[in-house]
Design a protein around this motif. Structure first.
Motif, PDB file in Angstrom:
ATOM      1  N   TRP A  16       0.852  -1.179   0.000  1.00  0.00           N
ATOM      2  CA  TRP A  16       0.000   0.000   0.000  1.00  0.00           C
ATOM      3  C   TRP A  16       0.888   1.228   0.000  1.00  0.00           C
ATOM      4  O   TRP A  16       1.947   1.248   0.646  1.00  0.00           O
ATOM      5  CB  TRP A  16      -0.878   0.051   1.243  1.00  0.00           C
ATOM      6  CG  TRP A  16      -2.083  -0.827   1.201  1.00  0.00           C
ATOM      7  CD1 TRP A  16      -2.473  -1.686   0.214  1.00  0.00           C
ATOM      8  CD2 TRP A  16      -3.076  -0.940   2.242  1.00  0.00           C
ATOM      9  NE1 TRP A  16      -3.641  -2.313   0.557  1.00  0.00           N
ATOM     10  CE2 TRP A  16      -4.033  -1.881   1.797  1.00  0.00           C
ATOM     11  CE3 TRP A  16      -3.239  -0.342   3.487  1.00  0.00           C
ATOM     12  CZ2 TRP A  16      -5.142  -2.226   2.571  1.00  0.00           C
ATOM     13  CZ3 TRP A  16      -4.342  -0.687   4.252  1.00  0.00           C
ATOM     14  CH2 TRP A  16      -5.285  -1.608   3.795  1.00  0.00           C
ATOM     15  N   VAL A  38       0.464   5.780  -0.144  1.00  0.00           N
ATOM     16  CA  VAL A  38      -0.287   7.019  -0.340  1.00  0.00           C
ATOM     17  C   VAL A  38       0.628   7.944  -1.122  1.00  0.00           C
ATOM     18  O   VAL A  38       1.767   8.211  -0.704  1.00  0.00           O
ATOM     19  CB  VAL A  38      -0.711   7.670   0.988  1.00  0.00           C
ATOM     20  CG1 VAL A  38      -1.550   8.918   0.726  1.00  0.00           C
ATOM     21  CG2 VAL A  38      -1.497   6.686   1.848  1.00  0.00           C
ATOM     22  N   ASP A  46      -4.766  16.337   1.037  1.00  0.00           N
ATOM     23  CA  ASP A  46      -3.892  16.567   2.182  1.00  0.00           C
ATOM     24  C   ASP A  46      -4.358  17.815   2.911  1.00  0.00           C
ATOM     25  O   ASP A  46      -5.386  18.418   2.574  1.00  0.00           O
ATOM     26  CB  ASP A  46      -2.425  16.643   1.754  1.00  0.00           C
ATOM     27  CG  ASP A  46      -2.101  17.850   0.886  1.00  0.00           C
ATOM     28  OD1 ASP A  46      -2.935  18.787   0.778  1.00  0.00           O
ATOM     29  OD2 ASP A  46      -0.993  17.878   0.310  1.00  0.00           O
ATOM     30  N   THR A 103      -3.628  10.013  -3.350  1.00  0.00           N
ATOM     31  CA  THR A 103      -4.272   8.769  -3.770  1.00  0.00           C
ATOM     32  C   THR A 103      -3.685   7.599  -2.990  1.00  0.00           C
ATOM     33  O   THR A 103      -2.473   7.513  -2.788  1.00  0.00           O
ATOM     34  CB  THR A 103      -4.056   8.521  -5.282  1.00  0.00           C
ATOM     35  OG1 THR A 103      -4.473   9.668  -6.017  1.00  0.00           O
ATOM     36  CG2 THR A 103      -4.865   7.323  -5.756  1.00  0.00           C
ATOM     37  N   TRP A 104      -4.560   6.702  -2.566  1.00  0.00           N
ATOM     38  CA  TRP A 104      -4.175   5.472  -1.860  1.00  0.00           C
ATOM     39  C   TRP A 104      -4.171   4.339  -2.872  1.00  0.00           C
ATOM     40  O   TRP A 104      -5.175   4.081  -3.532  1.00  0.00           O
ATOM     41  CB  TRP A 104      -5.171   5.248  -0.730  1.00  0.00           C
ATOM     42  CG  TRP A 104      -5.186   3.914  -0.070  1.00  0.00           C
ATOM     43  CD1 TRP A 104      -4.164   3.023   0.063  1.00  0.00           C
ATOM     44  CD2 TRP A 104      -6.318   3.324   0.597  1.00  0.00           C
ATOM     45  NE1 TRP A 104      -4.586   1.913   0.760  1.00  0.00           N
ATOM     46  CE2 TRP A 104      -5.899   2.069   1.106  1.00  0.00           C
ATOM     47  CE3 TRP A 104      -7.630   3.739   0.815  1.00  0.00           C
ATOM     48  CZ2 TRP A 104      -6.761   1.222   1.807  1.00  0.00           C
ATOM     49  CZ3 TRP A 104      -8.480   2.899   1.515  1.00  0.00           C
ATOM     50  CH2 TRP A 104      -8.045   1.659   2.002  1.00  0.00           C
ATOM     51  N   GLY A 153      -2.552  10.011   6.194  1.00  0.00           N
ATOM     52  CA  GLY A 153      -2.717   9.837   4.757  1.00  0.00           C
ATOM     53  C   GLY A 153      -3.797   8.833   4.407  1.00  0.00           C
ATOM     54  O   GLY A 153      -4.638   9.074   3.535  1.00  0.00           O
ATOM     55  N   LEU A 154      -3.798   7.684   5.085  1.00  0.00           N
ATOM     56  CA  LEU A 154      -4.794   6.657   4.781  1.00  0.00           C
ATOM     57  C   LEU A 154      -6.198   7.107   5.188  1.00  0.00           C
ATOM     58  O   LEU A 154      -7.165   6.886   4.457  1.00  0.00           O
ATOM     59  CB  LEU A 154      -4.434   5.352   5.485  1.00  0.00           C
ATOM     60  CG  LEU A 154      -3.280   4.555   4.877  1.00  0.00           C
ATOM     61  CD1 LEU A 154      -2.903   3.377   5.769  1.00  0.00           C
ATOM     62  CD2 LEU A 154      -3.633   4.060   3.479  1.00  0.00           C
ATOM     63  N   CYS A 214      -7.864   9.264   2.782  1.00  0.00           N
ATOM     64  CA  CYS A 214      -8.291   8.570   1.561  1.00  0.00           C
ATOM     65  C   CYS A 214      -9.388   7.542   1.825  1.00  0.00           C
ATOM     66  O   CYS A 214      -9.746   6.775   0.923  1.00  0.00           O
ATOM     67  CB  CYS A 214      -7.090   7.898   0.908  1.00  0.00           C
ATOM     68  SG  CYS A 214      -5.876   9.048   0.220  1.00  0.00           S
TER      69      CYS A 214
END
Length: 269
Positions: free
Chosen positions: A96, A98, A146, A153-154, A230-231, A234
């Protein structure tokens, strides 16, 4: 009494059987040692024997600031088998990340050769026509903004080859560097969401078909607490791994994180 980092690693075991161990490696801890890298997973392997001799060995590596699934072999027979599975590309890995910007397509491939360059500032990997063939698959899992209102984008990433820093180089190449990357993209990331720069890259899942006649070992790593801003922005609403305070000393160091050397089964980024 185990060292605090060893205690954190013991607590981070996601899977353990008679052949392999999968750790959720915390960000900030190198896989291997180096001239100025004194704290690393290798140093604490004697504390991860769990009653089996000899001590386990690393099956691959993750860069210092990459979190997530790290595979250990518990004995020489296991190591030989895992090496074969890697060579035959039978071990599945999903990451994963970001990244900066709005990735246009929900699914796609980055097919661009990667080579190594050296200059007075050191070495780095880059997309180059004389590099080794390299291919990364990506899938958009979520989109957000942000703290400055800029698109992020994730992504879920599947490396179809194993070049050093492959995921980070490929994402930078298409204009979507990983948030917090100290080497690629902007390279001098300002604080993100009010926090110090944090590489938002996770080795999310590993699939190990150790026995041909049994179901494979499938292990998912929860993202580190440092990736929460960040996650969450998203749309991720799942669990996070507790922060491993014992490795905080790795942040703010001189950047010597033993990233060079062997090819990584990556992005063993």
């Amino acid at each position: 009494m185990p060292h605090p980092i060893a205690e954190d690693l013991i607590a981070s075991v996601l899977h353990r059987d008679s052949n392999v161990i999968v750790l959720n490696k915390p960000p900030g801890l190198a896989s291997h040692g180096g001239p100025k890298t004194y704290f690393h997973v290798d140093a604490y392997l004697p504390d991860l024997k769990f009653g089996i001799q000899p001590e386990p060995t690393l099956a691959h590596r993750l860069d210092r600031d990459t979190a997530g699934c790290l595979l250990l072999c518990r004995h020489p027979k296991s190591s030989k088998k895992i090496t074969r599975l890697f060579t035959e590309k039978l071990i599945g890995k999903t990451y994963w990340a970001v990244v900066r910007g709005a990735v246009a397509d929900d699914h796609g491939f980055i097919d661009a050769p990667i080579g190594k360059t050296n200059d007075e500032s050191g070495w780095r990997m880059l997309v180059h026509e004389d590099g080794q063939p390299s291919k990364t698959e990506y899938q958009v899992l979520g989109r957000g903004k942000d703290e400055d209102g800029q698109d992020i984008t994730w992504l879920a990433l599947t490396p179809h080859t194993g070049r050093t820093h492959q995921l980070r180089v490929h994402l930078d190449h298409i204009g979507h560097p990983v948030l917090g990357d100290p080497f690629y993209g902007r390279g001098d990331e300002p604080p993100l969401f009010g926090q110090p720069p944090t590489l938002m890259l996770l080795s999310r899942q590993i699939v190990v078909p150790f026995h041909a006649d049994r179901e494979p070992v499938v292990v998912d790593a929860p993202p580190p607490e440092l990736m929460r801003p960040g996650l969450s922005a998203c749309g991720y609403a799942g669990d996070y791994a507790p922060h491993a305070a014992s490795v905080d000393a790795q942040y703010g160091g001189d950047g010597s994180d033993a990233e060079g050397g062997q090819e990584s089964f990556e992005g063993d980024d």
